[in-house]
Scaffold this motif. Structure first.
Motif, PDB file in Angstrom:
ATOM      1  N   ARG A   1       0.848  -1.196   0.000  1.00 49.61           N
ATOM      2  CA  ARG A   1       0.000   0.000   0.000  1.00 49.61           C
ATOM      3  C   ARG A   1       0.878   1.239   0.000  1.00 49.61           C
ATOM      4  O   ARG A   1       1.765   1.376   0.861  1.00 49.61           O
ATOM      5  CB  ARG A   1      -0.927  -0.018   1.217  1.00 49.61           C
ATOM      6  N   PRO A   2       0.666   2.178  -0.927  1.00 48.55           N
ATOM      7  CA  PRO A   2       1.610   3.295  -1.058  1.00 48.55           C
ATOM      8  C   PRO A   2       1.593   4.278   0.104  1.00 48.55           C
ATOM      9  O   PRO A   2       2.625   4.862   0.429  1.00 48.55           O
ATOM     10  CB  PRO A   2       1.177   3.980  -2.368  1.00 48.55           C
ATOM     11  N   GLN A   3       0.435   4.477   0.767  1.00 53.21           N
ATOM     12  CA  GLN A   3       0.370   5.522   1.783  1.00 53.21           C
ATOM     13  C   GLN A   3       1.115   5.167   3.057  1.00 53.21           C
ATOM     14  O   GLN A   3       1.698   6.042   3.707  1.00 53.21           O
ATOM     15  CB  GLN A   3      -1.082   5.891   2.121  1.00 53.21           C
ATOM     16  N   ASP A   4       1.142   3.898   3.447  1.00 52.32           N
ATOM     17  CA  ASP A   4       1.828   3.518   4.684  1.00 52.32           C
ATOM     18  C   ASP A   4       2.792   2.348   4.501  1.00 52.32           C
ATOM     19  O   ASP A   4       3.346   1.848   5.495  1.00 52.32           O
ATOM     20  CB  ASP A   4       0.806   3.161   5.773  1.00 52.32           C
ATOM     21  N   LYS A   5       3.002   1.896   3.250  1.00 50.05           N
ATOM     22  CA  LYS A   5       3.961   0.831   2.923  1.00 50.05           C
ATOM     23  C   LYS A   5       3.626  -0.498   3.607  1.00 50.05           C
ATOM     24  O   LYS A   5       4.512  -1.331   3.819  1.00 50.05           O
ATOM     25  CB  LYS A   5       5.396   1.250   3.307  1.00 50.05           C
ATOM     26  N   LYS A   6       2.356  -0.714   3.949  1.00 51.61           N
ATOM     27  CA  LYS A   6       1.961  -1.980   4.549  1.00 51.61           C
ATOM     28  C   LYS A   6       1.602  -2.978   3.441  1.00 51.61           C
ATOM     29  O   LYS A   6       1.036  -2.598   2.411  1.00 51.61           O
ATOM     30  CB  LYS A   6       0.769  -1.782   5.484  1.00 51.61           C
ATOM     31  N   GLN A   7       1.916  -4.258   3.678  1.00 56.29           N
ATOM     32  CA  GLN A   7       1.685  -5.295   2.684  1.00 56.29           C
ATOM     33  C   GLN A   7       0.289  -5.907   2.865  1.00 56.29           C
ATOM     34  O   GLN A   7      -0.134  -6.171   3.994  1.00 56.29           O
ATOM     35  CB  GLN A   7       2.749  -6.388   2.799  1.00 56.29           C
ATOM     36  N   ILE A   8      -0.374  -6.140   1.733  1.00 56.04           N
ATOM     37  CA  ILE A   8      -1.712  -6.731   1.722  1.00 56.04           C
ATOM     38  C   ILE A   8      -1.670  -7.985   0.859  1.00 56.04           C
ATOM     39  O   ILE A   8      -1.116  -7.972  -0.256  1.00 56.04           O
ATOM     40  CB  ILE A   8      -2.761  -5.737   1.187  1.00 56.04           C
ATOM     41  N   ILE A   9      -2.242  -9.056   1.361  1.00 55.22           N
ATOM     42  CA  ILE A   9      -2.237 -10.347   0.678  1.00 55.22           C
ATOM     43  C   ILE A   9      -3.598 -10.573   0.010  1.00 55.22           C
ATOM     44  O   ILE A   9      -4.641 -10.461   0.658  1.00 55.22           O
ATOM     45  CB  ILE A   9      -1.930 -11.491   1.663  1.00 55.22           C
TER      46      ILE A   9
END
Length: 283
Positions: free
Chosen positions: A189-197
């Motif tokens: 995710r670009p806004q917080d750099k969290k990964q989504i599966i």
């Protein structure tokens, strides 16, 4: 003058001179001021001052709450770690305190944990037998249950699942994610750099020309909202996808009737039965 009376008068003057007299005070107008105690001004009532806040007691309260939440945080972290290691059996409060080396917390803190902190904590679940287990975001135990959950999210249009929630819920998550790397898609995710599966749906895969992919990626739509996109597509003769959900019916507006009273309807004559009906007035 009688000498006896004269002697009594002199004796009276001597007694009067020997007796001390109190001179009455006079006010500004020359009148005698009343010195009776009942007429004296009553003293103003003393208003008790507010108790001063003891800084030391405030510090003690703050330090006590800090100690309590430190105990709770240590318990939650331990329960989370043992859940991620695959230990899914419940523990009693004494067992938790023993394994976290906190048996010396005191009776008050123990009652606080038992009655308030642990039952109300969103990450701790109380079992039927009065023991505690870690309450994860999702109930998954292996790679099959994880793949099934991702597939359900994809079919229902709920999107993907955050990687940190999977790691919290699934024991030995790194090993299972590695085994499922051909069946999942990872997006940052670009806004917080969290990964989504996401679930990788192979039925939706189809070849796309590389030139078309370059053109698609070259179009910037960051500053364009859905309304402008729809307007642009309509100008190019392309119908945009509309919402096919349940449409709410607009309320039907009733016509305002006239205020005039309607005349009562007269009974209709049965003209089509004129040849059949008989009159009995003449009989």
């Amino acid at each position: 003058m009688d000498p006896a009376l004269f002697k009594e008068h002199e004796a009276f003057k001597k007694r009067a001179a020997a007796t001390p007299s109190i001179e009455k005070k006079r006010d500004k107008n020359g009148k005698e001021a009343n010195t009776d105690e009942s007429f004296r001004k009553k003293p103003k009532p003393v208003i008790p001052s507010k108790p001063k806040v003891d800084i030391n007691s405030y510090k003690n309260i703050t330090s006590a709450s800090t100690v309590r939440f430190g105990i709770l945080a240590k318990i939650v972290q331990y329960m989370k770690a043992r859940h991620q290691d695959g230990d899914d059996y419940a523990l009693s409060l004494d067992e938790i305190l023993d394994e976290t080396s906190q048996l010396d917390i005191g009776s008050r803190n123990k009652l606080w944990l038992e009655n308030e902190a642990l039952p109300q904590n969103p990450k701790i679940e109380l079992t039927d037998d009065g023991k505690y287990i870690f309450k994860s975001m999702y109930k998954i135990k292996d790679k099959k249950s994880l793949l099934k959950l991702l597939k359900q999210h994809d079919l229902k249009g709920q999107g993907g699942i955050m990687l940190e929630d999977i790691k919290e819920s699934l024991p030995h998550s790194e090993k299972h994610l590695k085994n499922l790397q051909n069946d999942i898609i990872t997006i940052v995710r670009p806004q917080d750099k969290k990964q989504i599966i996401f679930y990788k749906d192979r039925t939706a895969e189809f070849p796309v020309d590389e030139d078309f992919q370059k053109l698609w990626r070259a179009v910037a739509v960051d500053a364009v909202d859905d309304a402008k996109m729809t307007e642009y597509l309509e100008k190019q003769g392309i119908r945009s996808m509309q919402d096919h959900g349940i449409k709410k019916m607009a309320p039907v507006k009733r016509k305002k009737g006239n205020n005039k009273k309607r005349a009562p309807k007269k009974p209709r004559d049965n003209d089509h039965l004129a040849d059949v009906l008989q009159h009995y007035d003449d009989k």
